[in-house]
Design an enzyme around this catalytic site. Structure first.
Site, PDB file in Angstrom:
ATOM      1  CG  PHE A 471     -37.848  -3.693   1.168  1.00  0.00           C
ATOM      2  CD1 PHE A 471     -37.316  -2.836   0.206  1.00  0.00           C
ATOM      3  CD2 PHE A 471     -38.357  -3.138   2.327  1.00  0.00           C
ATOM      4  CE1 PHE A 471     -37.293  -1.463   0.404  1.00  0.00           C
ATOM      5  CE2 PHE A 471     -38.345  -1.764   2.530  1.00  0.00           C
ATOM      6  CZ  PHE A 471     -37.810  -0.927   1.571  1.00  0.00           C
ATOM      7  CG  HIS A 472     -41.645  -9.010   1.035  1.00  0.00           C
ATOM      8  ND1 HIS A 472     -42.870  -8.876   1.678  1.00  0.00           N
ATOM      9  CD2 HIS A 472     -40.692  -8.741   1.960  1.00  0.00           C
ATOM     10  CE1 HIS A 472     -42.663  -8.543   2.943  1.00  0.00           C
ATOM     11  NE2 HIS A 472     -41.345  -8.448   3.134  1.00  0.00           N
ATOM     12  N   PRO A 473     -39.232  -9.264  -3.337  1.00  0.00           N
ATOM     13  CG  PRO A 473     -37.198  -8.624  -4.308  1.00  0.00           C
ATOM     14  CD  PRO A 473     -38.067  -8.377  -3.108  1.00  0.00           C
TER      15      PRO A 473
END
Length: 540
Positions: A471-473
């Site tokens: 969850f780190h775009p």
């Protein structure tokens, strides 16, 4: 004054947008409009730290994005939930507060983002934070509370630290300190046992200001651009708002490039094919997509873990009572209790893996189009090594001219040999930790793929089959000095369009080594100061 006219319009009330709105509206002469496509963050599940397990699968509070089939991950489509409420993904995340490694920001400066080196950004992190120790001693005066929970973590975590010491890996007392490398206890952004997002820390007081207007359920269609100037915002319901000074996009790594492309700023060929005007042909809009990808190895344990608390009715009742009594206990924490930044090989010049060690094990069960997290009934734990700086680059592009249509997300995971080697190195590192006497005493049996039996090829194959986003775009509107390779300059102004900025995680030049929420908030605080500096220059 026209009710539809503002000095600054901010599209997106997420981790960055809430800080921008608070900082810009401090001056009562500045009129600010903050737009959020989702709804309110008023919910006990948002306030409760462990409540994020439910929020990730809630379509009312998250965008349930789905990637295109990813060849590097065995052709699977991966869910990418993003916050759809005030506070954005900072209202649904696991609250791990990691600045990243100092060298991450020196990399930013070296890539062309002048003024974003570690020496330059460290004061902005400090301005964000009030550091709260386990005994409630405080340092700093920032609105965001960063809590040391070393007195609350589960006792099973001691085996993790013993294992690190056995194989000579360092242990640090503060992963946000001057010496962040090593295993440690993750600090979390909570206050009085409740989530302390940027919405709670910054917007909570600012929303009472007469010069700040906040609109929820306000989905942006496009930026209105005339003669190379950003004049305002048009919503999907047809309403238009004028910006006298600037439009600022803070819709995140997925939303901001989507809005730019819908506004005619992006890859010309894609826009023309969709019947959209091309105002600025810049293929970097939506490009340079980076994300952390990881896989967890799960084990049954020989002693009690959090499973006994979270999977049984008596355990849940006890945890609820502890939380209601003094805002402590498992419900006041992140499930990500321990981990750290370590080197998979001593010869490396910096940490290449981020570890997670969680005193709980669970399964994700599909129920139709939704998923459900099920805690295992047996005592269990997991370990994960996540490569810190992937070199693979993906893209996000609009699929049509309708803003309601989800964009195409192509992560392009593991497309470089360097990334594939890093995955194997991470798996080998986990094997080394699990092979220590400390972890052998704890682990009863594997509760999934048998990590210890996997060779290099099997480690990579298993990763492809099971890994998912962390969850780190970031970086889909990356900043840099050269318009040929970036979307904004180092003051976050969009190349080729005046009075338009992007201030959120999409502007990262490169991904940081760890969790991206803290550097996103830092970028917003520093970016707000740039907006105000430029305003002062224009008015003087």
């Amino acid at each position: 004054m026209d009710d539809n006219s503002f000095d600054y319009i901010i599209a997106g009330a997420g981790s960055a947008g809430c800080i921008l709105a608070e900082q810009l509206s401090r001056d009562p002469s500045i009129r600010v409009l903050l737009l959020e496509a989702g709804g309110s963050d008023r919910s006990p599940w948002v306030s409760l730290p462990l409540g994020y397990g439910k929020l990730h699968t809630d379509p009312n509070r998250t965008w349930q994005f789905l990637t295109e089939p990813d060849a590097g991950l065995a052709g699977r489509r991966i869910k990418w939930p993003r916050g759809r409420l005030i506070g954005g993904s900072g209202s649904i995340n696991a609250m791990v507060y990691c600045r990243g490694l100092p060298s991450d920001f020196d990399d930013w400066a070296a890539s062309g983002a002048k003024g974003w080196d570690w020496h330059s950004v460290k004061p902005w992190f400090e301005a964000l934070e009030t550091q709260v120790s386990a005994d409630n001693t405080r340092s700093g005066s920032g609105p965001l509370h960063v809590q040391d929970v070393c007195d609350q973590i589960h006792p099973v975590n001691r085996h993790f630290f013993d294992g690190l010491k056995e194989i000579g890996l360092p242990v640090t007392g503060n992963m946000n300190g001057d010496d962040p490398e090593g295993g440690g206890i993750y600090r979390i952004n909570t206050k009085d046992g409740m989530r302390c997002s940027s919405a709670r820390a910054y917007l909570g007081t600012a929303k009472k200001r007469a010069n700040l207007t906040i609109l929820t359920r306000a989905h942006v269609r496009r930026v209105v651009i005339r003669d190379g100037l950003a004049n305002g915002i048009e919503l999907t319901d047809g309403r238009q708002f004028t910006a006298r000074a600037e439009v600022i996009l803070a819709a995140g790594a997925i939303g901001s490039p989507q809005i730019l492309q819908l506004s005619g700023i992006g890859p010309g060929e894609i826009l023309r094919d969709l019947g959209l005007p091309v105002l600025t042909d810049n293929p970097n809009v939506g490009g340079n997509l980076q994300d952390h990808v990881g896989v967890s190895y799960t084990f049954e344990a020989n002693e009690p873990t959090l499973n006994g608390t979270l999977a049984t009715l008596p355990g849940k009742a006890g945890a609820a009572w502890a939380y209601l009594w003094n805002r402590k206990g498992p419900l006041s924490l992140s499930v990500n209790q321990c981990g750290g930044f370590v080197r998979s090989c001593p010869k490396l010049n910096r940490a290449d893996q981020q570890l997670y060690f969680n005193p709980v094990s669970y399964r994700v069960i599909a129920e139709g189009s939704r998923t459900k997290v099920m805690i295992d009934r047996f005592p269990g734990f997991l370990i994960c090594a996540q490569p810190t700086r992937p070199t693979s680059r993906g893209r996000i592009d609009i699929a049509g001219a309708d803003p309601a249509q989800a964009p195409l997300i192509r992560p392009n995971s593991l497309s470089t040999e360097e990334d594939r080697r890093a995955v194997v190195a991470g798996g080998r590192l986990c094997q080394s930790i699990m092979n220590t006497q400390a972890l052998k005493r704890l682990a009863k049996a594997p509760a999934g793929p048998d990590l210890m039996s996997l060779n290099d090829d099997a480690l990579l194959a298993d990763f492809r089959e099971r890994a998912t986003t962390v969850f780190h775009p970031v970086s889909t509107c990356r900043m840099g000095v050269d318009p040929e390779s970036s979307v904004t300059d180092n003051r976050l102004k969009v190349h080729g369009v005046d009075r338009l900025r992007v201030i959120d995680a999409s502007a990262f030049p490169n991904i940081t080594s760890g969790n991206t929420n803290a550097p996103t908030m830092m970028l917003a605080l520093k970016g707000a100061s740039m907006v105000l500096e430029d305003r002062k220059r224009v008015l003087s």
